[in-house]
Design a protein around this motif. Structure first.
Motif, PDB file in Angstrom:
ATOM      1  N   VAL A 204      35.563  12.934  42.105  1.00 18.69           N
ATOM      2  CA  VAL A 204      35.100  13.804  42.507  1.00 18.69           C
ATOM      3  C   VAL A 204      33.457  13.477  42.855  1.00 18.69           C
ATOM      4  CG1 VAL A 204      34.577  16.106  42.741  1.00 18.69           C
ATOM      5  CG2 VAL A 204      36.600  15.407  41.662  1.00 18.69           C
ATOM      6  N   ASN A 205      33.424  12.915  44.148  1.00 16.12           N
ATOM      7  CA  ASN A 205      31.987  12.411  44.372  1.00 16.12           C
ATOM      8  C   ASN A 205      31.251  13.330  45.619  1.00 16.12           C
ATOM      9  OD1 ASN A 205      32.554   9.883  43.266  1.00 16.12           O
ATOM     10  ND2 ASN A 205      34.004   9.306  44.815  1.00 16.12           N
ATOM     11  N   THR A 206      31.922  14.266  45.816  1.00 16.73           N
ATOM     12  CA  THR A 206      31.284  15.400  46.708  1.00 16.73           C
ATOM     13  C   THR A 206      31.303  16.532  46.298  1.00 16.73           C
ATOM     14  OG1 THR A 206      33.079  15.663  48.201  1.00 16.73           O
ATOM     15  CG2 THR A 206      31.801  13.800  48.672  1.00 16.73           C
ATOM     16  N   VAL A 207      30.297  17.477  46.602  1.00 17.84           N
ATOM     17  CA  VAL A 207      30.206  18.848  46.144  1.00 17.84           C
ATOM     18  C   VAL A 207      31.451  19.648  46.835  1.00 17.84           C
ATOM     19  CG1 VAL A 207      28.873  21.081  46.306  1.00 17.84           C
ATOM     20  CG2 VAL A 207      27.906  18.992  45.441  1.00 17.84           C
ATOM     21  N   SER A 208      31.732  19.170  48.035  1.00 21.04           N
ATOM     22  CA  SER A 208      32.846  19.748  48.962  1.00 21.04           C
ATOM     23  C   SER A 208      34.089  19.630  47.904  1.00 21.04           C
ATOM     24  CB  SER A 208      32.971  19.159  50.097  1.00 21.04           C
ATOM     25  OG  SER A 208      31.815  19.393  51.035  1.00 21.04           O
ATOM     26  N   LYS A 209      34.409  18.466  47.681  1.00 19.75           N
ATOM     27  CA  LYS A 209      35.857  18.546  46.623  1.00 19.75           C
ATOM     28  C   LYS A 209      35.420  19.179  45.691  1.00 19.75           C
ATOM     29  CE  LYS A 209      38.889  14.836  44.848  1.00 19.75           C
ATOM     30  NZ  LYS A 209      39.174  13.494  44.588  1.00 19.75           N
ATOM     31  N   ALA A 210      34.284  19.202  44.875  1.00 21.34           N
ATOM     32  CA  ALA A 210      34.270  19.697  43.449  1.00 21.34           C
ATOM     33  C   ALA A 210      34.467  21.437  43.918  1.00 21.34           C
ATOM     34  CB  ALA A 210      32.792  19.468  42.979  1.00 21.34           C
ATOM     35  N   VAL A 211      34.111  21.827  44.847  1.00 21.44           N
ATOM     36  CA  VAL A 211      34.412  23.318  45.210  1.00 21.44           C
ATOM     37  C   VAL A 211      35.958  23.695  44.984  1.00 21.44           C
ATOM     38  CG1 VAL A 211      34.187  25.166  46.679  1.00 21.44           C
ATOM     39  CG2 VAL A 211      32.128  23.821  46.375  1.00 21.44           C
ATOM     40  N   LEU A 212      36.722  22.511  45.728  1.00 17.98           N
ATOM     41  CA  LEU A 212      38.285  22.726  45.768  1.00 17.98           C
ATOM     42  C   LEU A 212      38.984  22.756  44.440  1.00 17.98           C
ATOM     43  CD1 LEU A 212      39.099  20.513  48.961  1.00 17.98           C
ATOM     44  CD2 LEU A 212      38.841  23.057  48.914  1.00 17.98           C
ATOM     45  N   VAL A 213      38.232  21.759  43.594  1.00 16.28           N
ATOM     46  CA  VAL A 213      38.868  21.379  42.282  1.00 16.28           C
ATOM     47  C   VAL A 213      38.409  22.584  41.253  1.00 16.28           C
ATOM     48  CG1 VAL A 213      38.605  19.676  40.270  1.00 16.28           C
ATOM     49  CG2 VAL A 213      38.648  18.808  42.348  1.00 16.28           C
ATOM     50  N   LEU A 214      37.125  23.020  41.153  1.00 15.16           N
ATOM     51  CA  LEU A 214      36.868  23.818  40.334  1.00 15.16           C
ATOM     52  C   LEU A 214      37.100  25.362  40.722  1.00 15.16           C
ATOM     53  CD1 LEU A 214      33.235  22.236  39.376  1.00 15.16           C
ATOM     54  CD2 LEU A 214      35.474  21.918  38.190  1.00 15.16           C
ATOM     55  N   GLY A 215      36.929  25.620  41.971  1.00 13.88           N
ATOM     56  CA  GLY A 215      36.952  26.989  42.379  1.00 13.88           C
ATOM     57  C   GLY A 215      35.705  27.709  42.517  1.00 13.88           C
ATOM     58  N   THR A 216      35.443  28.643  43.318  1.00 15.20           N
ATOM     59  CA  THR A 216      34.191  29.153  43.359  1.00 15.20           C
ATOM     60  C   THR A 216      33.705  29.940  42.260  1.00 15.20           C
ATOM     61  OG1 THR A 216      34.913  30.948  44.554  1.00 15.20           O
ATOM     62  CG2 THR A 216      34.341  29.391  46.041  1.00 15.20           C
ATOM     63  N   GLU A 217      34.644  30.559  41.629  1.00 15.92           N
ATOM     64  CA  GLU A 217      34.311  31.420  40.346  1.00 15.92           C
ATOM     65  C   GLU A 217      33.713  30.397  39.274  1.00 15.92           C
ATOM     66  OE1 GLU A 217      36.424  34.498  37.096  1.00 15.92           O
ATOM     67  OE2 GLU A 217      37.714  33.571  38.891  1.00 15.92           O
ATOM     68  N   ALA A 218      34.520  29.409  38.782  1.00 23.42           N
ATOM     69  CA  ALA A 218      33.855  28.475  37.783  1.00 23.42           C
ATOM     70  C   ALA A 218      32.460  28.163  38.173  1.00 23.42           C
ATOM     71  CB  ALA A 218      34.822  27.226  37.660  1.00 23.42           C
ATOM     72  N   ILE A 219      32.285  27.881  39.498  1.00 23.40           N
ATOM     73  CA  ILE A 219      30.987  27.032  39.998  1.00 23.40           C
ATOM     74  C   ILE A 219      29.982  28.319  39.696  1.00 23.40           C
ATOM     75  CG2 ILE A 219      29.621  26.329  41.946  1.00 23.40           C
ATOM     76  CD1 ILE A 219      32.009  24.751  42.712  1.00 23.40           C
ATOM     77  N   GLY A 220      30.258  29.582  40.259  1.00 19.86           N
ATOM     78  CA  GLY A 220      29.584  30.604  40.158  1.00 19.86           C
ATOM     79  C   GLY A 220      29.115  30.996  38.448  1.00 19.86           C
ATOM     80  N   HIS A 221      30.244  30.847  37.638  1.00 15.03           N
ATOM     81  CA  HIS A 221      29.771  31.197  36.253  1.00 15.03           C
ATOM     82  C   HIS A 221      28.527  30.250  35.932  1.00 15.03           C
ATOM     83  CE1 HIS A 221      33.695  33.306  35.890  1.00 15.03           C
ATOM     84  NE2 HIS A 221      32.658  34.466  36.440  1.00 15.03           N
ATOM     85  N   LEU A 222      29.133  28.732  36.393  1.00 12.24           N
ATOM     86  CA  LEU A 222      28.195  27.657  35.934  1.00 12.24           C
ATOM     87  C   LEU A 222      26.832  27.695  36.512  1.00 12.24           C
ATOM     88  CD1 LEU A 222      27.997  24.827  34.663  1.00 12.24           C
ATOM     89  CD2 LEU A 222      28.258  23.967  36.799  1.00 12.24           C
ATOM     90  N   ALA A 223      26.635  28.264  37.797  1.00 14.77           N
ATOM     91  CA  ALA A 223      25.286  28.707  38.288  1.00 14.77           C
ATOM     92  C   ALA A 223      24.617  29.673  37.525  1.00 14.77           C
ATOM     93  CB  ALA A 223      25.463  29.013  39.652  1.00 14.77           C
ATOM     94  N   LEU A 224      25.355  30.788  37.345  1.00 15.60           N
ATOM     95  CA  LEU A 224      24.657  31.916  36.461  1.00 15.60           C
ATOM     96  C   LEU A 224      24.062  31.456  35.174  1.00 15.60           C
ATOM     97  CD1 LEU A 224      27.309  34.772  37.418  1.00 15.60           C
ATOM     98  CD2 LEU A 224      25.073  34.416  38.099  1.00 15.60           C
ATOM     99  N   GLY A 225      24.750  30.819  34.563  1.00 14.55           N
ATOM    100  CA  GLY A 225      24.431  30.207  33.231  1.00 14.55           C
ATOM    101  C   GLY A 225      23.061  29.304  32.975  1.00 14.55           C
TER     102      GLY A 225
END
Length: 480
Positions: free
Chosen positions: A55-76
């Motif tokens: 996974v080299n791009t954030v665009s693909k990471a969003v698909l892999v992780l989902g917005t919820e996981a990324i949101g939780h990561l960002a909140l932390g």
């Protein structure tokens, strides 16, 4: 805390707006370099190995992780960033912030042992589990002192209801609801009682591995992580005993083996010892002493670089390129306290680079074996020679960096943890380079802009001597 309240609004906006196109989680992530790095690292972690490790791009990471996981990561991440910057003048607030960070580290390690899809949620809930404590230390420091006097340090919760009219946990929950945090996150902030909360629920999409229903599993992890963090922070025998007790109580509820839990908590403790600033387990006085010693060492090293440069300026008009390379190599070896320093020279007739001189522990036969063709290869040394820029590699042992290291380096210099390359290009053509490294006995290092400037000045003098030799050779050939 006010800054954190604003930060979570932007993150939640991106989480909720991804569906209707008003916001872009990708743009939100890319606007923060630290968050970008953490998102890509998570997407390539073993937890998400089913999606591949490329996974080299954030665009693909969003698909892999989902917005919820990324949101939780960002909140932390935002919680840590804002609290660490806002609470710098308050020791008590800083202590509670560090305990929250430590709870998040424990939760991540615990949840990872069962490869839970709710790991990021558990991390954030664990950090927010003591939100009430953090808010009181931040906004009401005088009340916090009275709570400690009434209940004793660590038992402020017992006195809060009587003195404030509300529990510390309820303060945190009220703040989370006021900030409109997602329901599952607020639910994860609930305190789980290991003796009474073991209840089953109907099967759902994800089944908790233990006796707790899936809806309470995150709250259970967060509760355990909070208990462990409070005990780990003090780094004493009493705390170790408390960790053993709560681990045994929560293990069957969470579906974790005791050995797994011990290993996860130990790993979190090791990470916290490096990341925390004032916790006893991080040995702040010892760390500060080491930092001061390293600062003094670096200052002395810079003086060596400066005096070496002065000598080289005096000799640049008369010395041969070989003499200048020798002076430069000695200067960087002593000034940066390298474990080894090696000079490589390019032989155009043979189309090869070869090691010619060395300072430090490097056997002669090993030095003689270090050579490689000058034809371009996709590795860090050719990249440095082509760009004509000083290259500093902080962690040469990173598995992801292995492909950028040539075989001759892996064979002869693999003990290095960090290294520097000083390319020497004359008239636009690579003429060689200086190499210096540090092994694991040297403290982790980050080169300053002052040091980069001194290194560039130093290599500029060597290049000047090389170009002067080329000019003399051209004049000689014309005369002949």
């Amino acid at each position: 805390m006010p800054a954190f309240a604003k930060a979570i609004g932007a993150v939640l906006g991106a989480m909720r707006g991804e569906d209707d196109g008003e916001f872009s989680m990708t743009e939100t992530v890319l606007s923060d370099p630290v968050l970008t790095n953490k998102v890509l690292r998570l997407a390539n972690s073993t937890m998400y190995s089913a999606f591949g490790q490329h996974v080299n791009t954030v665009s693909k990471a969003v698909l892999v992780l989902g917005t919820e996981a990324i949101g939780h990561l960002a909140l932390g991440l935002k919680l840590v960033e804002e609290l660490s910057s806002s609470a710098s003048d308050s020791t008590q607030a800083h202590i509670e912030m560090e305990k929250a960070v430590l709870a998040g580290l424990v939760a991540r390690e615990l949840a990872a042992t069962v490869r839970s899809p709710q790991t990021e949620l558990a991390v954030v809930c664990s950090m927010l589990h003591t939100l009430g404590r953090m808010m009181v230390t931040f906004y009401l420091p005088e009340h916090w002192l009275k709570l400690q006097q009434r209940g004793g340090p660590g038992n402020e919760d017992a006195a809060a209801l009587e003195m404030l009219g509300i529990s510390l946990a309820d303060i945190g929950m009220a703040a989370a609801q006021r900030w409109n945090l997602p329901r599952n996150l607020v639910a994860g902030m609930r305190t789980v009682d290991a003796d009474t909360d073991a209840a089953q629920e109907p099967q759902g999409q994800w089944q908790a591995p233990g006796a707790l229903p899936a809806s309470d599993w995150v709250a259970g992890i967060a509760t355990l992580a909070r208990h462990c963090a409070a005990s780990l922070w003090h780094d004493d025998e009493e705390g170790a005993a408390e960790i053993a007790r709560v681990s045994a109580a929560f293990a069957p509820l969470l579906g974790l083996e005791l050995e797994q839990m011990r290993g996860a908590i130990a790993q979190a403790r090791e990470t916290a010892a490096e990341e925390l600033a004032i916790a006893p387990l991080s040995k702040p006085l010892e760390r500060r002493a080491k930092a001061l010693a390293q600062t003094r060492q670096r200052a002395a090293g810079n003086r060596i670089l400066q005096s070496g440069l002065a000598d080289m300026r005096d000799m640049v008009d008369t010395a041969s390129p070989g003499q200048m390379v020798s002076a430069a190599l000695e200067t960087v070896y002593k000034g940066l306290d390298f474990s080894r320093a090696v000079a490589f020279v390019r032989n155009r007739r043979e189309s090869r680079y070869a090691a010619r001189m060395c300072f430090g522990a490097l056997p002669k036969e090993q030095l003689a074996a270090m050579s490689f063709e000058d034809a371009y290869e996709p590795n860090v040394f050719h990249a440095a020679l082509n760009s004509d820029r000083v290259i500093f590699i902080e962690n040469a042992r990173d598995p992801k960096f292995a492909a950028k290291l040539p075989q001759w380096w892996k064979t002869g210099l693999a003990e290095a943890r960090s290294f520097v390359i000083l390319p020497l290009s004359a008239n636009g053509q690579p003429a060689g380079f200086l190499y210096g490294d540090w092994d694991e006995t040297f403290p982790t290092i980050h080169l300053s802009q002052t040091e980069f400037g001194l290194l560039n000045d130093l290599r500029g003098l060597v290049v000047k001597a090389i170009e002067r030799r080329h000019q003399l050779e051209m004049m000689s050939s014309r005369a002949a």
